[in-house]
Scaffold this motif. Structure first.
Motif, PDB file in Angstrom:
ATOM      1  N   MET A   5      -3.227   2.386   6.134  1.00  0.00           N
ATOM      2  CA  MET A   5      -4.098   2.093   5.357  1.00  0.00           C
ATOM      3  C   MET A   5      -5.012   2.228   6.000  1.00  0.00           C
ATOM      4  N   GLN A  14     -10.768  -1.260  -2.788  1.00  0.00           N
ATOM      5  CA  GLN A  14     -12.767  -0.804  -3.218  1.00  0.00           C
ATOM      6  C   GLN A  14     -13.028  -1.657  -4.150  1.00  0.00           C
ATOM      7  N   ASN A  51      -7.575   3.902   7.101  1.00  0.00           N
ATOM      8  CA  ASN A  51      -8.713   4.929   6.174  1.00  0.00           C
ATOM      9  C   ASN A  51      -8.795   4.146   5.567  1.00  0.00           C
ATOM     10  N   VAL A  52      -7.977   3.972   4.935  1.00  0.00           N
ATOM     11  CA  VAL A  52      -9.265   3.144   2.899  1.00  0.00           C
ATOM     12  C   VAL A  52     -10.178   2.113   3.494  1.00  0.00           C
ATOM     13  N   LYS A  61      -0.063   4.064  -3.117  1.00  0.00           N
ATOM     14  CA  LYS A  61      -1.081   4.287  -2.947  1.00  0.00           C
ATOM     15  C   LYS A  61      -2.708   4.131  -3.556  1.00  0.00           C
ATOM     16  N   THR A  62      -2.281   5.294  -4.541  1.00  0.00           N
ATOM     17  CA  THR A  62      -3.146   5.072  -5.464  1.00  0.00           C
ATOM     18  C   THR A  62      -3.823   3.689  -6.117  1.00  0.00           C
ATOM     19  N   THR A  68      -5.188   1.420  -3.196  1.00  0.00           N
ATOM     20  CA  THR A  68      -6.726   1.462  -2.834  1.00  0.00           C
ATOM     21  C   THR A  68      -7.583   1.618  -4.028  1.00  0.00           C
ATOM     22  N   TYR A  90       0.922  -1.093  -0.472  1.00  0.00           N
ATOM     23  CA  TYR A  90       0.194  -0.266   0.019  1.00  0.00           C
ATOM     24  C   TYR A  90       0.740   1.373   0.330  1.00  0.00           C
TER      25      TYR A  90
END
Ligand SMILES: [Mn+2]
Length: 336
Positions: A104, A85, A106-107, A77-78, A81, A73
């Protein structure tokens, strides 16, 4: 595990799914062994599985089958993520609170798909739909072995899966010497050896891979050790400057803390490692017997773990952290 939980997990796995499998940040042998072991099983069951580590795993685990496919991650990150998702199901292994994944979290905390937790640490959070949490186990890998049996897939455990699971069992048990090692642990390991695990090769890969610099750093760490016989305590400190001097790479300080317990009469030990980049002191605690380092780490150093192995951190300077540590010792009961 409860019968209805097993049924529930079986139902979730009945059709092919996109599944994310998450170890804790700074993953160890148990975190990587359990996530990759489960990954190989889920792939055999036809799922689109991926292991997503919060940050880089140590080099001594890079031989684990398909570790090169692990997404990291904090490196990307992009894209990672986006993968998270799209997951329809998330396994979190070898930890029980989402903050253990660092940023991570937060995701993960925003995902609405079901989570399944398998873990052996104390006081699990309740973010998972199915929680298989038991502190009696010495490793998450041993629990994953059980989970595979509960799900009725023992026949799918091949040499690859067995090697991953063996790795976590051997690393989290200190090569079968910690008290959490049970007769069941040895029975599970016996099964894994029958499946073809090359235990000698795995031990070599895990433990006989020191660099010259790492051994020199260990030498410095041992020279830095302080012993406080009145508290049956020892501790080691390493400054950022010392880490730099010995060309520190991730994983180099792994296991050094344990030397503090090998001194006769010592039941509590710690290592304090300065991390200038993160602006913190990283601390590991180890104990023998009933002295509870999980409680100690929770009470004083923003951490936690198990009764005999825990971690924490401090935002004070290295010297101030150690001063604080020494002043707390007089309040502890070491006659446990
Ligand atoms: Mn573990």
């Amino acid at each position: 595990m409860k019968e209805e939980d097993i049924k529930g997990i079986q139902e979730l796995l009945v059709s092919p799914k996109k599944i994310a499998i998450i170890p804790h940040r700074s993953p160890d042998g148990d975190a990587m062994g359990s996530t990759l072991g489960l990954y190989h099983l889920l792939k055999k069951l036809g799922h689109d599985a991926v292991v997503i580590a919060p940050n880089e795993f140590p080099e001594f685990l890079a031989w684990l089958p398909e570790s090169e496919k692990v997404l990291v991650y904090e490196k990307d990150k992009t894209n990672v993520t986006a993968v998270l998702q799209q997951a329809e199901l998330v396994f979190t292994l070898d930890f029980n609170a989402l903050h253990r994944t660092g940023e991570m979290e937060n995701v993960l905390s925003k995902l609405t798909v079901p989570f399944i937790m398998v873990d052996h640490h104390q006081k699990p959070d309740n973010y998972a739909v199915y929680t298989y949490s038991d502190t009696n186990f010495g490793s998450t890998c041993e629990m994953i072995y059980n989970l595979i049996l509960f799900l009725g897939h023992k026949n799918l455990i091949d040499k690859t899966i067995a090697s991953c699971l063996y790795t976590g069992i051997v690393t989290d048990s200190g090569s079968f010497r910690f008290p959490s090692t049970t007769s069941m642990t040895h029975r599970v390991v016996a099964e894994l050896l029958d499946i073809g695990v090359e235990n000698g090769d795995i031990h070599n890969a895990l433990f006989d891979n020191n660099s010259y610099h790492r051994l020199q750093l260990l030498g410095r760490a041992l020279q830095n050790m302080k012993v406080l016989p009145e508290y049956k305590t020892s501790y080691i400190k390493l400054t950022q400057q010392e880490l730099d001097e010995f060309h520190y790479v991730k994983g180099d300080t792994e296991g050094i803390v344990n030397y503090g317990l090998t001194i006769r009469g010592i039941i509590f030990t710690a290592i304090f490692i300065e991390n200038k980049e993160e602006g913190i002191i990283k601390i590991s605690f180890r104990s023998q017997g009933k002295f509870d380092v999980n409680q100690f780490a929770r009470d004083y150093f923003n951490g936690g773990g198990h009764i005999n192995a825990a971690g924490g951190k401090s935002t004070l300077s290295l010297d101030e952290t150690i001063k604080q540590f020494e002043s707390i010792l007089s309040k502890q009961n070491f006659n446990v």
